[in-house]
Design a protein around this motif. Structure first.
Motif, mmCIF file in Angstrom:
data_model
loop_
_atom_site.group_PDB
_atom_site.id
_atom_site.type_symbol
_atom_site.label_atom_id
_atom_site.label_comp_id
_atom_site.label_asym_id
_atom_site.label_seq_id
_atom_site.Cartn_x
_atom_site.Cartn_y
_atom_site.Cartn_z
ATOM 1 N N UNK A 198 27.603 -21.107 -67.289
ATOM 2 C CA UNK A 198 28.965 -21.289 -66.774
ATOM 3 C C UNK A 198 29.950 -20.324 -67.405
ATOM 4 N N UNK A 199 29.506 -19.529 -68.390
ATOM 5 C CA UNK A 199 30.410 -18.661 -69.142
ATOM 6 C C UNK A 199 30.420 -17.281 -68.515
ATOM 7 N N UNK A 200 31.615 -16.776 -68.264
ATOM 8 C CA UNK A 200 31.745 -15.409 -67.764
ATOM 9 C C UNK A 200 31.443 -14.422 -68.892
ATOM 10 N N UNK A 201 30.677 -13.378 -68.517
ATOM 11 C CA UNK A 201 30.374 -12.351 -69.514
ATOM 12 C C UNK A 201 31.598 -11.480 -69.757
ATOM 13 N N UNK A 202 32.334 -11.133 -68.712
ATOM 14 C CA UNK A 202 33.502 -10.277 -68.843
ATOM 15 C C UNK A 202 34.757 -11.105 -68.594
ATOM 16 N N UNK A 203 35.772 -10.845 -69.443
ATOM 17 C CA UNK A 203 37.043 -11.510 -69.239
ATOM 18 C C UNK A 203 38.070 -10.618 -68.563
ATOM 19 N N UNK B 12 30.546 -15.457 -75.072
ATOM 20 C CA UNK B 12 29.417 -15.141 -74.184
ATOM 21 C C UNK B 12 28.206 -14.704 -74.986
ATOM 22 N N UNK B 13 28.423 -13.926 -76.060
ATOM 23 C CA UNK B 13 27.327 -13.493 -76.923
ATOM 24 C C UNK B 13 26.731 -14.677 -77.652
ATOM 25 N N UNK B 14 27.577 -15.652 -78.032
ATOM 26 C CA UNK B 14 27.062 -16.857 -78.692
ATOM 27 C C UNK B 14 26.133 -17.619 -77.755
ATOM 28 N N UNK B 15 26.504 -17.673 -76.481
ATOM 29 C CA UNK B 15 25.652 -18.360 -75.507
ATOM 30 C C UNK B 15 24.320 -17.639 -75.357
ATOM 31 N N UNK B 16 24.366 -16.307 -75.420
ATOM 32 C CA UNK B 16 23.128 -15.513 -75.252
ATOM 33 C C UNK B 16 22.193 -15.676 -76.442
ATOM 34 N N UNK B 17 22.688 -15.841 -77.639
ATOM 35 C CA UNK B 17 21.870 -15.859 -78.854
ATOM 36 C C UNK B 17 21.638 -17.244 -79.404
ATOM 37 N N UNK B 18 21.970 -18.260 -78.655
ATOM 38 C CA UNK B 18 21.820 -19.626 -79.168
ATOM 39 C C UNK B 18 20.364 -19.919 -79.469
#
Length: 951
Positions: free
Chosen positions: A117-122, A194-200
């Motif tokens: 649900x998180x956008x990569x780009x703001x 977004x990076x936190x979501x990717x590396x969880x």
């Protein structure tokens, strides 16, 4: 056991077992101490690999972002904007459409690129090289505070990623180039969340965090608290990429402590991935020392028993090893003994047979000639026994091998029949050969197959006092079937049961009555088995025996050419020969007829085949045969060589005629009709080595005398030396190209034939060398070829084989005669027949006929010998061309082909072999390519030689 025996001796087994256990326990303790370090290292290695994998995933994440911006920078909407701007369009006049298209493109990408649900780009923006904003899209675009005019000069013409000072945003940039010119930048902002979501990662994993590479500070607020401690921040800031620090003692959570830290760089970003190895994680994978000691104490009782069992087993294994070593030593001694005995027997036997051949030549027409003939026959019989013993020793040693080369089965049958037919005829037996259509080419070992046939035919002749011998050859279910039947003494089932055992014959009386070693059938059975075939026997006592050999037909090729034109007339042949011939010729589509009396009128240009016995015994037949030849009819004789020679038919009929030897074969009649040219008689003419200059080397005086006499009788000039050193000295003081060839004994004192050949080639590389040896095995032949010896000729020497090898490998004799030693003037060579075909293919057959004075049969024999050499050379050339072997081997093979090709008047092959030899000697890169070309030409020569032999 005596009570006075020392205690240690009485309980030595227990003491040994106890000492071993103590050593085992102590070793286990030390092993456990070292195990902790090994476990820690293994854990670090595993953690490093896992961290590297996770960093790779994050590197891929940043690579995707760079690709997103690169695609935008190269997109059509961005290009359209700058193109419209270059055309002078303004915002008021059309440029706003392009700006809106850019914004829409950005908005589409913002909405599309998500992690869950998180956008990569703001936020995204397009600026020109001066930092002027062209278009943007994203949340809060009206309030976006980035000063692009200050940012633009800091950007370069490569993609870039930067962590903003606020710590919550990553800025990605990609240059926009049009026509190799920098026009602006595409800039995107990505929230760290977004990076936190990717590396969880799962909570159960070791502590991990994403850090700023330069400062060691965590990027995300959700990273473990321990990474925010100053000592860890300072530690990670000082570590390089892919670095590990051990022997730490830093508190983490509760009672746990960090013992190691790992840092792995994230490619294409200013960030790194870090992890901590804790003491609790290490202890979870280790084994308590006390448990290991306890486990070591469990097998204490079994240890003692195992030690005793191992000692007993070791003794048994040692005994077996000693027995095997002794057996190998005995086998080696036996092989060496057989080889040495073969050499010792062959050496005097060579002298005996050589002197007997000289005696036979000098006693022609006298009673002593028959004595010498009997000496030669007895010596050849002894030689056959020696060969059987050597073959059997190879079988016992498991070294019997068969080749796989191309050959003509009909040629093998002809060879075996030629070797045995005269014995059958002289014993008054009816010898017949029945052939169904056979392939003209297949693959296998022709020499071994011929050995089997000669053995079976020889046994049939030996055990048949009266009656007939029949060889039936045909193809059955992709198998070549060879059946030898006789009307001899026959065998009982009990005798058949042990027939193929070594040293066995039907019974003891058979051995005494008929002679022999009893090895022939055993060897034949093993040869057939090595060919993946079978051999069967059916026999009835007093009625005869039938042996049937079946071997697989590999790569068989049949003659699919139409039958030759014309007709055959069989004149004076008895019915038991003519009837099968008529049926066989009819099956092949050839018209044949029979006449019983001379003077019959013939229609057309028929080929007339006359029984030599009638032509010899009747002047009427001889006169009619002469008239046929004068009127242009093709004629041939049927008979045996002895019948032709004794009747002097060649002289009385004013010329040579084709001879179809008995036993008659349909295949020979077909070939006679297909190839009607004049064929010379098969008897070799004398003076076949006129003009040749030969240097012979042998340490045995009798062998030298025999060799000189045999070769000088054939017209050669022969010099002899007794040692290798004397030979080298003679060559050094002789004029260049004085000798055509060197014949050397292999086993000589001081300098053997191998070393002599190597030294000759070092100083005289073009001088061919042939080896004469009493060692007849394949190993000796291989060593000869490896040393540069062109051919291996076993003793006792067969004169025709020796002459053929000399003519095949020597330099042309006319090139090395000095002015003071002119070559004797030979009789003018017979010109080729008028209807002889012009030279075709690679070999100039007409030139060969002229060189050898019209001796067509000798040329055919020369072709047969060359065929075997070229088939072996072709296999090696193809292998070398494919990258196998060394260039030195290519030089040797090409040099050998060069000599034989010159002898065979194959100019193109000689030229290519010369080029290949020189290229291989120079180490040229094109050597293997030349080897492939030479292999193709050799294959063509093989086909041409096979066609010549079939003729």
């Amino acid at each position: 056991m005596s009570a006075d025996e020392p205690l240690l001796k009485r309980y030595r087994k227990s003491a040994i077992a106890f000492a071993i256990f103590i050593a085992y326990a102590v070793g286990l303790l030390f092993y456990n101490l070292g195990l902790q370090q090994r476990l820690e290292q293994n854990l670090l290695d595993a953690a490093r690999l896992e961290l590297e994998k996770e960093a790779g995933g994050l590197s891929y994440y940043f690579s995707e972002r760079r690709n997103d911006l690169a695609d935008l920078a190269a997109s059509e909407v961005v290009a359209n904007y700058f193109s419209s701007h270059d055309l002078g369009m303004s915002v008021e006049y059309g440029l706003s459409i392009n700006i809106q298209a850019v914004a829409d493109k950005f908005e589409h990408l913002l909405e599309q690129k998500r992690l869950g649900a998180v956008r990569i780009y703001g936020h995204m923006a397009l600026i020109d090289v001066t930092g002027q904003l062209i278009g943007q899209s994203g949340a809060g675009q009206q309030d976006w505070r980035e000063d692009f005019t200050r940012l633009a000069p800091q950007l370069n013409d490569t993609p870039n990623v930067t962590l903003l000072t606020s710590g919550d945003q990553l800025r990605f940039s990609s240059p926009v180039r049009l026509k190799e010119k920098l026009r602006g930048y595409v800039i995107a902002y990505s929230p760290v969340v977004a990076l936190e979501s990717r590396s969880a990662t799962p909570a159960s994993r070791r502590p991990e965090a994403i850090l700023v590479t330069a400062t060691g500070e965590p990027v995300s607020k959700i990273d473990p608290e321990v990474f925010f401690r100053p000592e860890l921040t300072q530690l990670f800031a000082g570590m390089r990429f892919n670095d590990t620090r051990q022997n730490l003692d830093l508190p983490t959570t509760g009672q746990d402590r960090a013992i190691a830290a790992i840092k792995q760089g994230i490619e294409g970003s200013p960030l790194s991935l870090a992890a901590l190895i804790t003491k609790r994680e290490l202890e979870a994978q280790s084994i308590p020392s006390l448990l290991l000691v306890a486990v070591g104490a469990i097998p204490l009782a079994a240890l003692f028993i195992v030690i005793l069992e191992l000692r007993q087993r070791r003794r048994a294994e040692q005994a077996n090893e000693n027995a095997r070593t002794e057996a190998e030593r005995l086998a080696r001694v036996r092989s060496e003994f057989l080889a040495n005995m073969s050499h010792e027997i062959r050496t005097p036997l060579n002298a005996i047979l050589g002197l007997a051949q000289l005696g036979q030549l000098g006693s022609s027409g006298r009673r002593a000639e028959q004595h010498f003939v009997r000496i030669i026959e007895s010596g050849q019989h002894l030689l056959a026994i020696i060969n059987d013993i050597l073959d059997y020793s190879k079988i016992e040693a498991g070294k019997l091998s068969v080749e796989r080369i191309g050959f003509d089965p009909g040629h093998v049958i002809d060879s075996a029949v030629t070797l045995t037919a005269e014995r059958a005829f002289s014993s008054g037996l009816d010898f017949r050969v029945i052939e169904e259509p056979l392939p003209i080419h297949c693959e296998g070992d022709p020499l071994r197959l011929s050995q089997v046939l000669v053995n079976l035919l020889g046994n049939a002749i030996k055990f048949t006092e009266c009656g007939s011998i029949t060889l039936d050859a045909r193809v059955e279910n992709d198998m070549l079937r060879l059946q030898i039947s006789d009307t001899g003494i026959g065998m009982s089932p009990e005798q058949i049961g042990r027939l193929f055992q070594p040293f066995e014959q039907a019974d003891g009386s058979t051995t005494r009555r008929f002679g022999g070693t009893g090895l022939g059938l055993s060897i034949s059975a093993r040869i057939v088995e090595a060919m993946s075939g079978s051999i069967q026997v059916h026999s009835t006592p007093g009625a005869g025996s039938t042996f049937t050999v079946r071997i697989p037909l590999v790569a068989a090729r049949f003659d699919d050419s139409p039958p030759p034109a014309g007709q055959l007339v069989l004149a004076g042949l008895p019915g038991h020969e003519s009837d099968p011939l008529l049926a066989g010729l009819s099956d092949r589509g050839i018209h044949a007829s029979i006449i019983d009396t001379p003077g019959t009128e013939l229609t057309g240009k028929a080929t007339v085949v006359v029984d030599a016995r009638l032509a010899e015994g009747s002047s009427t037949w001889r006169e009619w045969l002469g008239n046929l030849r004068a009127s242009g009819h093709r004629t041939a004789l049927v008979g045996r060589l002895e019948e032709i020679d004794s009747a002097s038919l060649q002289d009385s009929l004013s010329g040579r005629l084709p001879l179809l030897e008995r036993p008659l074969r349909v295949r020979h009649f077909v070939n006679c009709l297909r190839n009607p040219e004049v064929i010379a008689a098969t008897r070799p003419a004398s003076m076949q080595l006129g003009g040749y200059s030969i240097l012979a080397v042998d340490d045995n005086e009798i062998n030298r005398m025999v060799l000189v006499s045999l070769l000088e009788n054939e017209g050669a000039r022969v010099d002899c030396e007794a040692s290798g050193a004397d030979t080298l000295a003679r060559l050094q003081h002789s004029p260049a190209n004085y000798y055509d060839i060197v014949l050397t004994d292999i086993q000589m004192p001081a300098m053997d034939g191998y070393e002599l050949t190597r030294r000759i080639h070092a100083n005289h590389p073009a001088l061919p060398v042939l080896g004469l040896t009493a060692h007849a095995g394949a190993e000796t032949r291989a060593r000869c070829l490896a040393a540069g010896i062109l051919a291996h000729i076993p003793k006792p020497l067969a004169l025709n084989v020796l002459i053929t090898e000399i003519q095949l490998h020597s330099r042309h004799p006319a090139t090395n005669l000095t002015a003071s030693e002119p070559m004797p003037s030979p009789a003018p060579p017979a010109p080729p027949p008028a209807d002889s075909p012009l030279p075709t293919g690679l070999i100039d057959w007409n030139a060969l006929e002229i060189q050898f004075r019209g001796k067509t049969s000798f040329v055919t024999r020369l072709a047969s010998k060359a065929l075997t050499n070229y088939q072996a050379s072709s296999v090696r050339l193809h292998a070398i061309a494919a990258g196998e072997g060394e260039l030195s081997e290519l030089s040797f093979v090409a040099h050998s082909i060069k000599g034989t090709a010159g002898t065979l008047k194959a100019a193109a092959v000689h030229e290519l072999a010369t080029s290949t030899d020189q290229a291989a000697r120079d180490g040229a890169p094109a050597s293997r390519q030349l080897a492939g070309q030479l292999a193709e030409q050799v294959d063509a020569m093989v086909r041409e030689l096979e066609a010549r032999i079939r003729e």
